[in-house]
Design a protein around this motif. Structure first.
Motif, PDB file in Angstrom:
ATOM      1  N   LYS A 203       0.829  -1.198   0.000  1.00  0.00           N
ATOM      2  CA  LYS A 203       0.000   0.000   0.000  1.00  0.00           C
ATOM      3  C   LYS A 203       0.870   1.257   0.000  1.00  0.00           C
ATOM      4  N   TRP A 204       0.460   2.219  -0.839  1.00  0.00           N
ATOM      5  CA  TRP A 204       1.146   3.504  -0.886  1.00  0.00           C
ATOM      6  C   TRP A 204       0.162   4.598  -0.470  1.00  0.00           C
ATOM      7  N   GLN A 205       0.623   5.539   0.309  1.00  0.00           N
ATOM      8  CA  GLN A 205      -0.218   6.668   0.700  1.00  0.00           C
ATOM      9  C   GLN A 205       0.105   7.861  -0.180  1.00  0.00           C
ATOM     10  N   PHE A 206      -0.919   8.399  -0.832  1.00  0.00           N
ATOM     11  CA  PHE A 206      -0.735   9.567  -1.691  1.00  0.00           C
ATOM     12  C   PHE A 206      -1.397  10.770  -1.049  1.00  0.00           C
ATOM     13  N   ASN A 207      -0.627  11.835  -0.907  1.00  0.00           N
ATOM     14  CA  ASN A 207      -1.137  13.082  -0.330  1.00  0.00           C
ATOM     15  C   ASN A 207      -1.126  14.169  -1.395  1.00  0.00           C
ATOM     16  N   SER A 208      -2.260  14.809  -1.591  1.00  0.00           N
ATOM     17  CA  SER A 208      -2.322  15.896  -2.566  1.00  0.00           C
ATOM     18  C   SER A 208      -1.897  17.200  -1.921  1.00  0.00           C
ATOM     19  N   THR A 209      -1.629  18.195  -2.761  1.00  0.00           N
ATOM     20  CA  THR A 209      -1.226  19.502  -2.244  1.00  0.00           C
ATOM     21  C   THR A 209      -2.371  20.181  -1.493  1.00  0.00           C
ATOM     22  N   SER A 210      -3.609  19.713  -1.742  1.00  0.00           N
ATOM     23  CA  SER A 210      -4.760  20.303  -1.055  1.00  0.00           C
ATOM     24  C   SER A 210      -5.038  19.649   0.288  1.00  0.00           C
ATOM     25  N   GLY A 211      -4.219  18.640   0.646  1.00  0.00           N
ATOM     26  CA  GLY A 211      -4.365  17.997   1.935  1.00  0.00           C
ATOM     27  C   GLY A 211      -5.159  16.712   1.918  1.00  0.00           C
ATOM     28  N   LYS A 212      -5.661  16.293   0.755  1.00  0.00           N
ATOM     29  CA  LYS A 212      -6.392  15.036   0.658  1.00  0.00           C
ATOM     30  C   LYS A 212      -5.426  13.857   0.712  1.00  0.00           C
ATOM     31  N   THR A 213      -5.886  12.743   1.268  1.00  0.00           N
ATOM     32  CA  THR A 213      -5.055  11.548   1.417  1.00  0.00           C
ATOM     33  C   THR A 213      -5.848  10.309   1.035  1.00  0.00           C
ATOM     34  N   GLU A 214      -5.167   9.384   0.344  1.00  0.00           N
ATOM     35  CA  GLU A 214      -5.776   8.086   0.057  1.00  0.00           C
ATOM     36  C   GLU A 214      -4.686   7.037  -0.048  1.00  0.00           C
ATOM     37  N   ILE A 215      -5.044   5.806   0.315  1.00  0.00           N
ATOM     38  CA  ILE A 215      -4.125   4.674   0.235  1.00  0.00           C
ATOM     39  C   ILE A 215      -4.400   3.904  -1.059  1.00  0.00           C
ATOM     40  N   PHE A 216      -3.357   3.683  -1.854  1.00  0.00           N
ATOM     41  CA  PHE A 216      -3.496   2.965  -3.107  1.00  0.00           C
ATOM     42  C   PHE A 216      -2.742   1.641  -3.056  1.00  0.00           C
ATOM     43  N   THR A 217      -3.268   0.635  -3.733  1.00  0.00           N
ATOM     44  CA  THR A 217      -2.572  -0.639  -3.878  1.00  0.00           C
ATOM     45  C   THR A 217      -1.426  -0.475  -4.861  1.00  0.00           C
ATOM     46  N   GLY A 218      -0.235  -0.946  -4.492  1.00  0.00           N
ATOM     47  CA  GLY A 218       0.915  -0.834  -5.360  1.00  0.00           C
ATOM     48  C   GLY A 218       0.933  -1.926  -6.425  1.00  0.00           C
ATOM     49  N   VAL A 219       0.883  -1.524  -7.672  1.00  0.00           N
ATOM     50  CA  VAL A 219       1.012  -2.461  -8.789  1.00  0.00           C
ATOM     51  C   VAL A 219       1.997  -1.885  -9.790  1.00  0.00           C
ATOM     52  N   THR A 220       2.783  -2.744 -10.403  1.00  0.00           N
ATOM     53  CA  THR A 220       3.739  -2.309 -11.411  1.00  0.00           C
ATOM     54  C   THR A 220       3.101  -2.344 -12.798  1.00  0.00           C
ATOM     55  N   THR A 221       3.794  -1.744 -13.765  1.00  0.00           N
ATOM     56  CA  THR A 221       3.321  -1.816 -15.142  1.00  0.00           C
ATOM     57  C   THR A 221       3.224  -3.262 -15.589  1.00  0.00           C
ATOM     58  N   PHE A 222       4.201  -4.062 -15.229  1.00  0.00           N
ATOM     59  CA  PHE A 222       4.218  -5.484 -15.561  1.00  0.00           C
ATOM     60  C   PHE A 222       3.010  -6.190 -14.949  1.00  0.00           C
ATOM     61  N   ASP A 223       2.670  -5.840 -13.711  1.00  0.00           N
ATOM     62  CA  ASP A 223       1.512  -6.438 -13.049  1.00  0.00           C
ATOM     63  C   ASP A 223       0.226  -6.216 -13.832  1.00  0.00           C
ATOM     64  N   THR A 224       0.101  -5.043 -14.453  1.00  0.00           N
ATOM     65  CA  THR A 224      -1.146  -4.722 -15.141  1.00  0.00           C
ATOM     66  C   THR A 224      -1.332  -5.528 -16.423  1.00  0.00           C
ATOM     67  N   LEU A 225      -0.318  -6.260 -16.851  1.00  0.00           N
ATOM     68  CA  LEU A 225      -0.420  -7.095 -18.052  1.00  0.00           C
ATOM     69  C   LEU A 225      -0.890  -8.513 -17.735  1.00  0.00           C
ATOM     70  N   ILE A 226      -1.060  -8.835 -16.454  1.00  0.00           N
ATOM     71  CA  ILE A 226      -1.359 -10.211 -16.055  1.00  0.00           C
ATOM     72  C   ILE A 226      -2.831 -10.549 -16.291  1.00  0.00           C
ATOM     73  N   VAL A 227      -3.065 -11.699 -16.898  1.00  0.00           N
ATOM     74  CA  VAL A 227      -4.427 -12.211 -17.078  1.00  0.00           C
ATOM     75  C   VAL A 227      -4.460 -13.676 -16.660  1.00  0.00           C
ATOM     76  N   ALA A 228      -5.660 -14.163 -16.348  1.00  0.00           N
ATOM     77  CA  ALA A 228      -5.824 -15.550 -15.923  1.00  0.00           C
ATOM     78  C   ALA A 228      -6.965 -16.181 -16.717  1.00  0.00           C
ATOM     79  N   GLU A 229      -6.860 -17.478 -16.959  1.00  0.00           N
ATOM     80  CA  GLU A 229      -7.916 -18.211 -17.662  1.00  0.00           C
ATOM     81  C   GLU A 229      -9.012 -18.585 -16.667  1.00  0.00           C
ATOM     82  N   ASN A 230     -10.266 -18.316 -17.042  1.00  0.00           N
ATOM     83  CA  ASN A 230     -11.372 -18.636 -16.143  1.00  0.00           C
ATOM     84  C   ASN A 230     -11.982 -19.993 -16.503  1.00  0.00           C
TER      85      ASN A 230
END
Length: 369
Positions: A203-230
């Motif tokens: 998990k990565w925490q992203f803080n905006s300049t306006s003070g907003k905060t949210e936690i994002f799941t860390g995924v790499t570019t390579f991760d986004t190419l993964i698919v699975a057979e159903n």
């Protein structure tokens, strides 16, 4: 194919370098897109963001000096990667190289500095951030500083490496240094994952300049190419995209398929007509027993043996006594799918023969507090 009895482990993971780390006394050389720092005998690397996995000592000290032959091998590897990737960026991929006592069976290791891309919601490697900054000092990449290193490579001081150029001169008991290093740089350039034994849980925490905060799941570019057979025999993307409720301009990734060791995961190279996935001939290496940093970080042919095709550079195994220094055509397709501008013809890869040595990539991660 005869497998070696002793397995050589190579580390790949993630940690942050301290911007205050000093490199003034060590040798630095520039090879196109890469700025390499050579740590020799007595030179000390110290990072306040990284703890060695085998001790509480945070310092790595160079164990032997770099010869001109060693540095020539590094130069060939760096220049190969320069020939693969075209970029308009003026920033360099800053890599530190250190000889170290890594223990029996360990050849070396590579690790990234991770940066959250606030435009895509993807966690970029230092190399991706640097070379896609388009000369704007990493503009748009959260937390990236031009004074930091992009990556860090440990190399075994005791490994029997071959540093020459000729495939005819390497001895059967040697391991080709250039092949290992080119493989390591491949991880730095994006063949990497943030998947753990429990799935995508970084998990990565992203803080905006306006003070907003949210936690994002860390995924790499390579991760986004993964698919699975159903169960119906079609393919689904493992990671799904939503829109952040806090930051509407940022994509947020969620697990659409629970990770399981031993399960077959394939890689897409794009989307065809009607939204059909274009699949690579390569799938991800995912053995039945999860191995940190090795599982989900390498590729292999979907049919298991390649049917005579070129053995991938980024596979989990490399032969001792043999040379394999180039990405094959299928890996170049994956580079393009990861967003790289690739300007190189199909490589003439070296064949992989008997005496295979497995390279297990051990992940070490520590987030910035």
């Amino acid at each position: 194919m005869i497998y070696a009895k002793n397995y050589a482990r190579v580390a790949v993971g993630a940690f942050f370098f301290s911007a205050a780390s000093a490199f003034a006394a060590v040798e630095t050389a520039t090879y196109g897109n890469f700025e390499v720092t050579y740590y020799g005998n007595g030179d000390v690397f110290n990072s306040s963001y990284y703890v060695k996995s085998d001790s509480t000592n945070e310092k790595y000290s160079g164990a032997k000096d770099w010869t001109e032959e060693m540095k020539s091998s590094v130069a060939r590897s760096m220049n190969y990667w320069n020939s693969v990737v075209t970029t308009n960026a003026t920033e360099k991929v800053k890599v530190a190289f250190i000889w170290e006592d890594l223990g029996a069976g360990t050849l070396g290791g590579a690790t990234d500095v991770w940066y959250f891309d606030s435009a895509s919601g993807i966690t970029l490697s230092g190399a991706e951030a640097a070379l896609r900054g388009n000369g704007t000092s990493y503009s748009g990449y959260f937390g990236l500083s031009g004074s930091e290193k992009s990556a860090f490579v440990l190399l075994s001081k005791d490994a029997n490496f071959y540093f020459g150029e000729s495939e005819k001169e390497i001895k059967s008991e040697q391991y080709d240094f250039q092949s290992v290093l080119t493989h390591e740089i491949g991880h730095i350039m994006g063949f990497n994952t943030l998947c753990t034994s429990t799935g995508w849980s970084n998990k990565w925490q992203f803080n905006s300049t306006s003070g907003k905060t949210e936690i994002f799941t860390g995924v790499t570019t390579f991760d986004t190419l993964i698919v699975a057979e159903n169960t119906s025999g079609t393919f689904d993307e493992v990671l799904t995209q939503t829109v952040s409720s806090v930051f509407p301009n940022i994509k947020e990734y969620e697990t659409g398929d629970n990770y399981a060791p031993g399960k077959e995961y394939f890689l897409k190279t794009g989307e065809g007509e009607n939204g059909d996935l274009e699949l690579s001939t390569l799938k991800i290496y995912n053995p039945d027993e999860y191995s940190a940093g090795s599982s989900m970080a390498h590729v292999e042919y979907a049919d298991g043996d390649g049917n005579g095709k070129d053995e991938p550079l980024m596979s989990y195994a490399i032969a001792n006594g043999k040379i394999r220094r180039e990405l094959n055509a299928d890996e170049l397709d994956l580079m393009r799918a990861m967003g790289w501008s690739v300007a190189i013809p199909e490589p003439s890869a070296f064949s992989l023969l008997a005496g295979t040595l497995t390279l297990v990539f051990v992940a070490v991660r520590r987030r910035r507090k």
